[in-house]
Design a protein around this motif. Structure first.
Motif, mmCIF file in Angstrom:
data_model
loop_
_atom_site.group_PDB
_atom_site.id
_atom_site.type_symbol
_atom_site.label_atom_id
_atom_site.label_comp_id
_atom_site.label_asym_id
_atom_site.label_seq_id
_atom_site.Cartn_x
_atom_site.Cartn_y
_atom_site.Cartn_z
ATOM 1 N N ASP A 244 6.618 -12.426 -0.756
ATOM 2 C CA ASP A 244 6.929 -11.404 -1.751
ATOM 3 C C ASP A 244 7.825 -10.371 -1.108
ATOM 4 N N THR A 325 -6.549 -17.976 -14.782
ATOM 5 C CA THR A 325 -5.363 -17.572 -14.032
ATOM 6 C C THR A 325 -5.621 -17.772 -12.546
ATOM 7 N N THR A 327 -3.676 -17.613 -8.619
ATOM 8 C CA THR A 327 -2.540 -17.226 -7.781
ATOM 9 C C THR A 327 -2.763 -17.791 -6.382
ATOM 10 N N GLY A 328 -1.873 -18.668 -5.953
ATOM 11 C CA GLY A 328 -2.000 -19.291 -4.642
ATOM 12 C C GLY A 328 -2.766 -20.595 -4.654
ATOM 13 N N THR A 331 -3.601 -24.331 -10.745
ATOM 14 C CA THR A 331 -4.461 -24.003 -11.880
ATOM 15 C C THR A 331 -5.315 -25.187 -12.313
ATOM 16 N N TYR A 355 -10.355 -15.367 -13.012
ATOM 17 C CA TYR A 355 -9.139 -15.017 -12.273
ATOM 18 C C TYR A 355 -9.389 -15.327 -10.805
ATOM 19 N N ALA A 357 -7.453 -15.609 -6.856
ATOM 20 C CA ALA A 357 -6.278 -15.251 -6.063
ATOM 21 C C ALA A 357 -6.564 -15.507 -4.591
ATOM 22 N N GLY A 361 -1.066 -13.665 -0.551
ATOM 23 C CA GLY A 361 -0.012 -14.441 -1.188
ATOM 24 C C GLY A 361 0.206 -15.813 -0.608
ATOM 25 N N GLU A 363 -0.101 -19.818 -0.183
ATOM 26 C CA GLU A 363 -0.307 -20.961 -1.070
ATOM 27 C C GLU A 363 -1.246 -21.953 -0.384
#
Length: 465
Positions: A244, A325, A327-328, A331, A355, A357, A361, A363
């Motif tokens: 990011d 949702t 992130t990383g 889904t 949610y 995460a 950040g 992956e």
């Protein structure tokens, strides 16, 4: 004067047509066809003369067993993290393609590396996007050491090839390949034909004079490397620079590597004076504060183990379709784990938003994170705090069973080094066959229910209140 005609070339696959279409009939991409002007007269005067590289002695074929091995000492890039991703350093005569989002730090990384390498060998930095004064201003801001780094601000392929032939550097950096232009070809810089011909000419010269060539590549809005797919096949190594731009850390990954392992990971931190190597990357992805919905896993990126925090938030919803949702984490993987928990643990997750995460950040793609994801979800759902110093490793099957994962000894050693005291992982991981003793308190579970009892200390199947 020759009469000009137009052809239409797809910027995604390179297919040519005489008529414009909104969608390429070859690859199916929309709005990827660009008009280019070509000469309709095929005279000798208009034919392009290929780049000539002098090699008076022809190479004859011979049996592979009779070939003499040549020692190719790798060149260090000046950064241990960079060398790790490359597989030990730059191989002479190799082509390395570095791609990433705009402003992520590709030019900064290569300029810092070039400045350090120039202390030991000759290095040429070709800036096709910035002027020489702009590059010098960035070099001064990075506080680079005084070295013999050669700088050339030029967009013409002919002049760049001439400078490479005259200087014959050990390492050359082209920033970027989409900005180079061959005057013998029609089309704007960055088009399929220009990128293909420029990269082919640079490859032939680099292989002939044993120059390690690093190319900066742009990416499309979908995150793919711009230009023809043949560019990725042409080079020896493909690296992606991720992160990011509003955060400090950057991740360097190897997608393709003919001289080393793929999916290696190098971690840098962007500071005021440039990119700094991160010697202890696990500290970036760990919070060290216990809270409901937080679980720690140990993920493997190539030969590197990283302790990472997973954060989950489960909230009741009044809508018919709850939100999912991630992130990383993929889904679909989250959907699968939620279905297993609802089926085998009796949790009413279908009436809750979820949610998920990955801290920092990062992956995480490997299935070894399944147990950590399931534990974080249940921890948030039941408002339970995972005991401090616990890591979770394991793949979750559709029947609720836990499956062993690879590199378990390496993962446990990384957790022990970071000060963790407890580890929960699947049975059959080969704990008794490990070569070195692990001082962690190890718990082996055969299914998700046993693992949650060991991790959270609560039997959720018998305690649904």
């Amino acid at each position: 004067m020759s009469r000009l005609a137009s052809i239409y070339i797809c910027q995604s696959c390179g297919a040519q047509t005489r008529q414009f279409f909104g969608r390429c009939s070859n690859c199916g991409d929309w709005n990827s066809i660009v008009e280019q002007a070509v000469s309709s007269v095929n005279s000798k005067s208009n034919q392009r003369k290929p780049h000539s590289f002098k090699d008076p002695r022809p190479q004859l074929s011979e049996p592979i067993g009779a070939l003499k091995e040549k020692a190719l000492d790798r060149l260090t890039s000046g950064y241990g993290e960079f060398d790790r991703v490359l597989g030990g350093g730059l191989v002479p005569g190799s082509l390395v393609l570095v791609g990433g989002d705009p402003g992520i730090g590709k030019s900064t990384l290569l300029l810092q590396s070039a400045t350090t390498m120039a202390l030991q060998q000759s290095v040429l930095y070709v800036s096709a996007e910035e002027s020489a004064q702009q590059v010098r201003l960035r070099w001064k801001r990075l506080q680079g050491p005084e070295s013999n780094l050669q700088l050339l601000a030029e967009t013409s392929l002919e002049l760049v090839l001439q400078e490479l032939e005259a200087l014959q550097p050990a390492v050359a950096i082209i920033d970027s390949i989409q900005a180079l232009h061959d005057e013998h070809l029609s089309g704007a810089p960055g088009s399929v034909g220009q990128v293909r011909e420029c990269s082919s000419a640079l490859q032939r010269l680099a292989k002939q004079q044993n120059t390690s060539l690093l190319l900066v590549g742009h990416v499309t809005k979908e995150g793919m490397l711009a230009g023809p797919k043949v560019l990725e096949h042409l080079v020896d190594v493909v690296l992606t620079f991720e992160g990011d731009r509003y955060a400090s850390h950057r991740l360097l990954r190897a997608v393709k590597n003919r001289y080393g392992a793929t999916h290696e990971l190098g971690i840098f931190e962007m500071q005021g004076n440039g990119l700094i190597e991160v010697t202890n990357p696990s500290e970036i992805f760990l919070n060290r504060k216990s809270a409901a919905g937080v679980a720690t896993i140990v993920a493997c990126e190539g030969n590197r183990s990283l302790a990472v925090d997973l954060q989950a938030l489960i909230s009741a919803t009044t809508y018919a379709s709850p939100r999912r949702t991630a992130t990383g984490v993929e889904t679909n993987r989250l959907h699968q784990i939620l279905a297993v928990l609802e089926k085998h643990m009796g949790l009413a997750l279908s009436r809750h938003d979820c949610y998920l995460a990955v801290a920092g950040g990062l992956e995480v793609e490997e299935p070894a994170a399944d147990l950590g994801i399931a534990t974080a979800v249940i921890s948030s759902y039941r408002d339970l705090i995972l005991p401090e110093g616990t890591v979770l490793i394991g793949e979750l099957g559709l029947g609720g069973q836990l499956r062993p994962v690879g590199q378990i000894q390496q993962r446990l050693q990384e957790a022990e080094r970071l000060g963790f005291q407890r580890a929960v992982f699947p049975k059959g991981s080969g704990l008794e066959q490990m070569q070195t003793e692990v001082k962690l308190q190890c718990f082996e579970a055969s299914n998700i229910s046993e693992a949650l009892v060991m991790a959270l200390g609560v039997d959720l199947e018998n305690d649904q209140n």
